[in-house]
Design an enzyme around this catalytic site. Structure first.
Site, PDB file in Angstrom:
ATOM      1  N   HIS A  84       0.883  -1.185   0.173  1.00 26.90           N
ATOM      2  CA  HIS A  84      -0.195   0.067  -0.113  1.00 26.90           C
ATOM      3  C   HIS A  84       0.848   1.196   0.028  1.00 26.90           C
ATOM      4  CE1 HIS A  84      -3.351  -2.346   2.342  1.00 26.90           C
ATOM      5  NE2 HIS A  84      -3.927  -1.979   0.878  1.00 26.90           N
ATOM      6  N   CYS A 139      -3.112   0.992   9.540  1.00 30.73           N
ATOM      7  CA  CYS A 139      -3.932  -0.108   8.951  1.00 30.73           C
ATOM      8  C   CYS A 139      -5.066  -0.282  10.094  1.00 30.73           C
ATOM      9  CB  CYS A 139      -3.493  -1.190   8.667  1.00 30.73           C
ATOM     10  SG  CYS A 139      -1.823  -1.389   7.872  1.00 30.73           S
TER      11      CYS A 139
END
Ligand code: CIR
Length: 277
Positions: free
Chosen positions: A164, A251
């Site tokens: 990511h 996250c």
């Protein structure tokens, strides 16, 4: 500033989360729960409230709530995760998001568009969005159309190696960002003051700015020292069990502040005011 956060308790299947690093071993459930509880305490100590959602056993990666929604001052979007085993997580975040945002300011990324919140980095009214294995161009197009209608700017950033965008670049306000690997020289970030994370501490680039304090993963001493040198108070939190399934500090939560239009009689008479919610 952030006022609110949302987290989800790791489920008993957390050991089956997707990983690119099986050599690190599987997360130990009880330890993941302990680390998660300490993460919540760290968030609370920065002045935010924390909404804790229940574990979802059918979704091993569901504690990584950042990937299923993107929340901003004026609107929110429910994503469509590019990882097939995670797509179904979105329906379980919607009720929580509706506690903070009214239906008309919630958007939805729809197939064939995919997007995960880990690919989204907010800098003021600009969103940088990574084009990754999880987030495709159609997902970014939908994202840009939606957030654009609320006055936000969206810039796509092609990724080469990392899972990511925020695996390797994280904004810590005051024009400063932590960068590692492929992000050190990306032209998109040329105007920011960069704190370069050494290769051996690359995981430590995933720090979160929380109302002036930076939360840094435990054990990344060069990152901690660099963030302190940049003038921030630091809190460390152990994320060893989440790292085993490619998860980091960002996250594990959605962090946001909602600005809401007041609609009282007085406001209708004297124009709309924005209030913090
Ligand atoms: C996944 O592969 O989807 C999870 N095992 C890790 C998600 C990490 N999320 C993030 O970086 N925002």
């Amino acid at each position: 500033m952030f006022r609110h956060t949302i987290v989800r308790t790791p489920c008993s299947k957390v050991c089956d989360g997707i990983t690119s690093a099986p050599e690190l071993g599987k997360p130990v459930y009880e330890l993941a729960l302990e680390q998660h509880a300490k993460y919540i305490e760290a968030l609370k100590s920065t002045g935010v409230d924390v909404m804790v959602l229940p574990a979802l056993d059918e979704y091993p990666d569901s504690c990584f709530v950042e990937d299923v929604a993107v929340l901003a001052e004026r609107c929110a979007i429910i994503t469509n995760p590019g990882a097939g085993t995670r797509t179904g997580e979105t329906e379980f975040i919607i009720p929580a998001i509706k506690e903070f945002y009214s239906d008309e300011c919630i958007g939805y990324i729809k197939a064939p568009g995919t997007l995960e919140g880990g690919d989204v980095m907010k800098v003021g009214d600009t969103f940088y969005v990574g084009v990754s294995a999880r987030t495709n161009e159609e997902g970014i197009r939908q994202f840009a159309e939606f957030f654009g209608s609320y006055g936000y700017e969206v810039k796509a950033v092609p990724l080469e190696k990392v899972l990511h965008l925020k695996t390797g670049v994280n904004y810590i306000e005051n024009n400063k960002m932590l960068v590692s690997g492929e992000f050190i020289d990306k032209p998109e970030f040329a105007d920011y003051e960069k704190i370069i994370v050494p290769e051996e501490e690359a995981y430590g680039a995933n720090c979160i700015w929380m109302n002036g304090t930076v939360i840094v993963p435990l054990g990344y001493d060069a990152v901690k020292a660099a963030v302190e040198k940049a003038g921030y108070p630091v809190i460390t939190v152990d994320t060893s069990e989440f790292r085993k399934i490619d998860g980091g500090l960002s996250c594990l939560s959605l962090r946001f502040q909602r600005l809401q239009k007041l609609q009282s009689k007085r406001d209708r008479l004297s124009g709309l005011f924005l209030c913090v919610f």
